[in-house]
Motif scaffolding. Structure first.
Motif, mmCIF file in Angstrom:
data_model
loop_
_atom_site.group_PDB
_atom_site.id
_atom_site.type_symbol
_atom_site.label_atom_id
_atom_site.label_comp_id
_atom_site.label_asym_id
_atom_site.label_seq_id
_atom_site.Cartn_x
_atom_site.Cartn_y
_atom_site.Cartn_z
ATOM 1 N N ALA A 38 0.855 -1.190 0.000
ATOM 2 C CA ALA A 38 0.000 0.000 0.000
ATOM 3 C C ALA A 38 0.892 1.241 0.000
ATOM 4 O O ALA A 38 1.974 1.208 0.575
ATOM 5 C CB ALA A 38 -0.897 -0.011 1.230
ATOM 6 N N PRO A 39 0.535 2.263 -0.693
ATOM 7 C CA PRO A 39 -0.724 2.563 -1.344
ATOM 8 C C PRO A 39 -0.728 2.296 -2.845
ATOM 9 O O PRO A 39 -1.574 2.841 -3.559
ATOM 10 C CB PRO A 39 -0.889 4.057 -1.083
ATOM 11 N N GLU A 42 -4.039 1.058 -4.354
ATOM 12 C CA GLU A 42 -5.033 2.119 -4.260
ATOM 13 C C GLU A 42 -4.762 3.217 -5.292
ATOM 14 O O GLU A 42 -5.701 3.747 -5.898
ATOM 15 C CB GLU A 42 -5.041 2.706 -2.841
ATOM 16 N N PHE A 61 -6.682 11.254 -1.866
ATOM 17 C CA PHE A 61 -6.061 10.543 -0.747
ATOM 18 C C PHE A 61 -5.909 11.425 0.488
ATOM 19 O O PHE A 61 -5.296 11.015 1.472
ATOM 20 C CB PHE A 61 -4.702 9.967 -1.173
#
Length: 87
Positions: A38-39, A42, A61
């Motif tokens: 992560a990230p 995402e 974000f």
């Protein structure tokens, strides 16, 4: 000239497999598998098939202005790995 927009492949262009804290991402176009944390997953999902500016990604974000440099650094790493396009 620095990139101002970034784009990841459409979701169908990647095969994502969570492996505890790590995530394996198979990039169908290149035939390469990347192991990330992560990230990254995402970020790729936020840019899937769409050009996004640094400002739009930072807002998505919840990043502060002083965190933009770190975001750009991560995105440039993804460009170098072939997972993201920049222009």
């Amino acid at each position: 000239m620095a990139a101002t927009r970034y784009r990841a492949p459409v979701a169908e262009g990647l095969c994502v497999a969570p492996l505890d804290d790590l995530v394996a991402i198979y990039h169908r176009a290149s035939g390469l598998t990347h192991i990330v944390v992560a990230p990254v997953p995402e970020l790729l999902a936020a840019m899937a098939g769409e050009w996004r500016s640094i400002e739009a990604l930072a807002a998505a974000f919840g990043l502060a202005d002083d965190e933009h440099a770190a975001l750009i650094e991560r995105l440039d790493e993804l460009v170098a790995a072939g997972l993201v396009e920049a222009r």
